[in-house]
Design an enzyme around this catalytic site. Sequence first.
Site, PDB file in Angstrom:
ATOM      1  N   LYS A  66       0.559  -1.077  -0.227  1.00  0.00           N
ATOM      2  CA  LYS A  66      -0.077  -0.204  -0.071  1.00  0.00           C
ATOM      3  C   LYS A  66       0.928   1.291  -0.114  1.00  0.00           C
ATOM      4  O   LYS A  66       0.114   2.398  -0.838  1.00  0.00           O
ATOM      5  CB  LYS A  66      -0.995  -0.082   1.096  1.00  0.00           C
ATOM      6  CG  LYS A  66      -1.868  -0.905   0.866  1.00  0.00           C
ATOM      7  CD  LYS A  66      -2.514  -0.904   1.728  1.00  0.00           C
ATOM      8  CE  LYS A  66      -4.240  -1.999   1.916  1.00  0.00           C
ATOM      9  NZ  LYS A  66      -5.288  -1.687   2.818  1.00  0.00           N
ATOM     10  N   GLU A  78      -7.741  13.042  -2.051  1.00  0.00           N
ATOM     11  CA  GLU A  78      -7.288  14.039  -0.941  1.00  0.00           C
ATOM     12  C   GLU A  78      -6.753  12.866   0.547  1.00  0.00           C
ATOM     13  O   GLU A  78      -5.369  12.875   0.625  1.00  0.00           O
ATOM     14  CB  GLU A  78      -8.044  14.801  -0.766  1.00  0.00           C
ATOM     15  CG  GLU A  78      -7.509  15.702   1.392  1.00  0.00           C
ATOM     16  CD  GLU A  78      -9.102  16.576   1.419  1.00  0.00           C
ATOM     17  OE1 GLU A  78     -10.188  17.111   0.782  1.00  0.00           O
ATOM     18  OE2 GLU A  78      -9.108  16.893   2.440  1.00  0.00           O
ATOM     19  N   ASN A  87      -5.075   2.041  -1.535  1.00  0.00           N
ATOM     20  CA  ASN A  87      -5.628   0.460  -1.892  1.00  0.00           C
ATOM     21  C   ASN A  87      -6.293   0.026  -3.176  1.00  0.00           C
ATOM     22  O   ASN A  87      -6.825  -0.616  -3.130  1.00  0.00           O
ATOM     23  CB  ASN A  87      -6.402   0.240  -0.815  1.00  0.00           C
ATOM     24  CG  ASN A  87      -8.332   0.314  -0.834  1.00  0.00           C
ATOM     25  OD1 ASN A  87      -8.083   1.672  -1.265  1.00  0.00           O
ATOM     26  ND2 ASN A  87      -8.983  -0.241  -0.198  1.00  0.00           N
ATOM     27  N   ASP A 102     -10.559   2.203   2.249  1.00  0.00           N
ATOM     28  CA  ASP A 102     -10.145   1.354   3.855  1.00  0.00           C
ATOM     29  C   ASP A 102     -11.396   2.717   4.856  1.00  0.00           C
ATOM     30  O   ASP A 102     -12.414   2.148   5.430  1.00  0.00           O
ATOM     31  CB  ASP A 102      -9.160   1.039   4.560  1.00  0.00           C
ATOM     32  CG  ASP A 102      -8.610   0.637   3.773  1.00  0.00           C
ATOM     33  OD1 ASP A 102      -8.786  -0.461   2.884  1.00  0.00           O
ATOM     34  OD2 ASP A 102      -7.109   0.060   3.922  1.00  0.00           O
ATOM     35  N   GLY A 129      -1.019   1.773  12.774  1.00  0.00           N
ATOM     36  CA  GLY A 129      -0.566   1.483  11.816  1.00  0.00           C
ATOM     37  C   GLY A 129      -1.440   1.778  10.358  1.00  0.00           C
ATOM     38  O   GLY A 129      -1.938   2.580  10.847  1.00  0.00           O
ATOM     39  N   MET A 214     -11.186  -4.411  13.505  1.00  0.00           N
ATOM     40  CA  MET A 214     -11.277  -4.480  11.757  1.00  0.00           C
ATOM     41  C   MET A 214     -10.568  -6.154  11.429  1.00  0.00           C
ATOM     42  O   MET A 214     -10.878  -5.763  10.009  1.00  0.00           O
ATOM     43  CB  MET A 214     -10.016  -4.007  11.163  1.00  0.00           C
ATOM     44  CG  MET A 214     -10.662  -2.304  11.617  1.00  0.00           C
ATOM     45  SD  MET A 214      -9.114  -1.292  10.798  1.00  0.00           S
ATOM     46  CE  MET A 214      -9.184   0.707  10.705  1.00  0.00           C
ATOM     47  N   GLY A 237     -14.538  -7.010  11.282  1.00  0.00           N
ATOM     48  CA  GLY A 237     -14.336  -6.245   9.886  1.00  0.00           C
ATOM     49  C   GLY A 237     -14.915  -6.818   8.719  1.00  0.00           C
ATOM     50  O   GLY A 237     -14.121  -6.010   7.308  1.00  0.00           O
TER      51      GLY A 237
HETATM   52  P1  NDP Z   1       0.406  -2.785  10.506  1.00  0.00           P
HETATM   53  O1  NDP Z   1       1.046  -3.759  10.042  1.00  0.00           O
HETATM   54  O2  NDP Z   1       0.692  -1.346   9.640  1.00  0.00           O
HETATM   55  O3  NDP Z   1       0.149  -2.503  11.967  1.00  0.00           O
HETATM   56  C1  NDP Z   1       0.038  -2.915  12.746  1.00  0.00           C
HETATM   57  C2  NDP Z   1      -0.520  -2.240  14.316  1.00  0.00           C
HETATM   58  O4  NDP Z   1      -1.414  -3.325  15.519  1.00  0.00           O
HETATM   59  C3  NDP Z   1       0.438  -0.835  14.741  1.00  0.00           C
HETATM   60  O5  NDP Z   1      -0.374  -0.156  15.833  1.00  0.00           O
HETATM   61  C4  NDP Z   1       0.858  -2.275  15.665  1.00  0.00           C
HETATM   62  O6  NDP Z   1       1.353  -1.975  17.300  1.00  0.00           O
HETATM   63  C5  NDP Z   1      -0.233  -2.915  16.349  1.00  0.00           C
HETATM   64  N1  NDP Z   1       0.082  -3.859  17.180  1.00  0.00           N
HETATM   65  C6  NDP Z   1       0.892  -5.543  16.696  1.00  0.00           C
HETATM   66  N2  NDP Z   1       0.686  -5.960  17.306  1.00  0.00           N
HETATM   67  C7  NDP Z   1      -0.202  -5.987  18.519  1.00  0.00           C
HETATM   68  C8  NDP Z   1       0.001  -6.429  19.531  1.00  0.00           C
HETATM   69  N3  NDP Z   1       0.007  -8.133  20.232  1.00  0.00           N
HETATM   70  N4  NDP Z   1      -0.507  -5.359  20.854  1.00  0.00           N
HETATM   71  C9  NDP Z   1      -0.898  -4.086  20.670  1.00  0.00           C
HETATM   72  N5  NDP Z   1      -1.186  -3.568  19.497  1.00  0.00           N
HETATM   73  C10 NDP Z   1       0.110  -4.358  18.488  1.00  0.00           C
HETATM   74  O7  NDP Z   1      -1.101  -3.242   9.482  1.00  0.00           O
HETATM   75  P2  NDP Z   1      -2.261  -2.451   9.291  1.00  0.00           P
HETATM   76  O8  NDP Z   1      -2.775  -1.231  10.841  1.00  0.00           O
HETATM   77  O9  NDP Z   1      -2.108  -2.834   8.404  1.00  0.00           O
HETATM   78  O10 NDP Z   1      -3.781  -3.848   9.616  1.00  0.00           O
HETATM   79  C11 NDP Z   1      -3.974  -3.685  11.544  1.00  0.00           C
HETATM   80  C12 NDP Z   1      -5.361  -5.012  11.149  1.00  0.00           C
HETATM   81  O11 NDP Z   1      -6.071  -4.724  10.622  1.00  0.00           O
HETATM   82  C13 NDP Z   1      -4.308  -5.731  10.134  1.00  0.00           C
HETATM   83  O12 NDP Z   1      -5.607  -7.373  11.573  1.00  0.00           O
HETATM   84  C14 NDP Z   1      -5.516  -6.326   9.159  1.00  0.00           C
HETATM   85  O13 NDP Z   1      -5.714  -7.581   8.826  1.00  0.00           O
HETATM   86  C15 NDP Z   1      -6.833  -5.523   9.891  1.00  0.00           C
HETATM   87  N6  NDP Z   1      -7.637  -4.599   8.575  1.00  0.00           N
HETATM   88  C16 NDP Z   1      -8.374  -4.631   8.145  1.00  0.00           C
HETATM   89  C17 NDP Z   1      -9.259  -4.425   6.791  1.00  0.00           C
HETATM   90  C18 NDP Z   1     -10.499  -4.871   6.645  1.00  0.00           C
HETATM   91  O14 NDP Z   1     -10.912  -4.738   5.320  1.00  0.00           O
HETATM   92  N7  NDP Z   1     -11.353  -5.422   7.477  1.00  0.00           N
HETATM   93  C19 NDP Z   1      -8.178  -3.761   5.756  1.00  0.00           C
HETATM   94  C20 NDP Z   1      -7.138  -3.340   6.705  1.00  0.00           C
HETATM   95  C21 NDP Z   1      -6.608  -3.013   7.730  1.00  0.00           C
HETATM   96  P3  NDP Z   1       3.105  -0.473  16.923  1.00  0.00           P
HETATM   97  O15 NDP Z   1       2.763   0.420  15.908  1.00  0.00           O
HETATM   98  O16 NDP Z   1       3.535  -1.143  18.497  1.00  0.00           O
HETATM   99  O17 NDP Z   1       3.716  -1.784  16.392  1.00  0.00           O
END
Ligand code: NDP
Length: 272
Positions: A66, A78, A87, A102, A129, A214, A237
């Site tokens: 992405k 925007e 995406n 998203d 994230g 999600m 999600g």
């Molecule tokens: P990223 O890898 O970019 O970010 C992961 C995030 O989760 C970070 O904020 C990380 O914190 C945090 N994290 C990971 N493990 C833990 C834990 N054990 N405890 C607390 N925080 C944790 O992933 P994405 O942001 O791209 O995706 C996040 C989730 O959203 C995924 O599971 C994905 O499947 C889901 N998603 C669903 C969508 C849908 O359409 N339903 C669309 C997009 C995503 P830190 O910064 O500290 O590492």
Amino acid sequence: MSDRYVVFGNPIAHSKSPEIHTRFAVQSGQDMHYERWLAPLDGFATAVRDFIQQGGKGANVTVPFKLEAHALADTLSERARAAGAVNTLHIVDGEIHGDNTDGIGLVNDIVVNAGWALTGKRILLLGAGGAARGVVLPLLTQRPAALVIANRTAARALELAQQFGAQGVVQADEFAQLQGHFDLIINATSASLAGDVPPIAPTLLHAGVLAYDMVYGKEPTAFMQFAAQHGAAVRDGLGMLVEQAAESFCIWRGVRPDTTPVFAALRAQLQA
Ligand code: NDP
């Protein structure tokens, strides 16, 4: 020949996007074909160029491309610029327009499908994230009373809150410090994939709160189970997935599909 669309990712075999878009196309009578494209980890841009050369009209982009898609696009919406991630690619006269659906997918699932108005509400967003980054602007567009962002790595939440400070009442806090009332708690972390729950106080979860994860799956996620135990309403999600796809479809085809039967079909498959 049918207009061609793909979803780029690595891995990609698990993606439900071909099924969703094929259902949208049949339902709305659109002459199009949608398939998966496994791009090499070091070959996303080349894959997109090949696709365009083959006459491709548009694409979805998923993990881990992405950010690269954002860099590759010739023009950005925007919301894609704000998210720093793309995406959805729309190819027009060889040019790549990048968008991010998203966030609007999440908002439509909560506001339209769940009937949960966001205006004037207090929202807690867990995670900072890619997914969290993509939903901040669309959430603020709904004019909530406040949006608080908390993340395991606190500095990332702070950075996100500062980036969007001009767009609404948005602030960062640490998991352990979170208190007060939130109407909606969105889990945008990937913790559920490992069966973990972000370490927030159980007192934040009670009747009247909507806890949204999600992540989706056959069973309620660990976060949803934790929230339900404390009396909160829960939602996964899957609706966000279908709604972000509908927004992409609308960008490409100018037709808004009916997401209700598609969501129902996917839910039934998940639980089969
Ligand atoms: P990223 O890898 O970019 O970010 C992961 C995030 O989760 C970070 O904020 C990380 O914190 C945090 N994290 C990971 N493990 C833990 C834990 N054990 N405890 C607390 N925080 C944790 O992933 P994405 O942001 O791209 O995706 C996040 C989730 O959203 C995924 O599971 C994905 O499947 C889901 N998603 C669903 C969508 C849908 O359409 N339903 C669309 C997009 C995503 P830190 O910064 O500290 O590492």
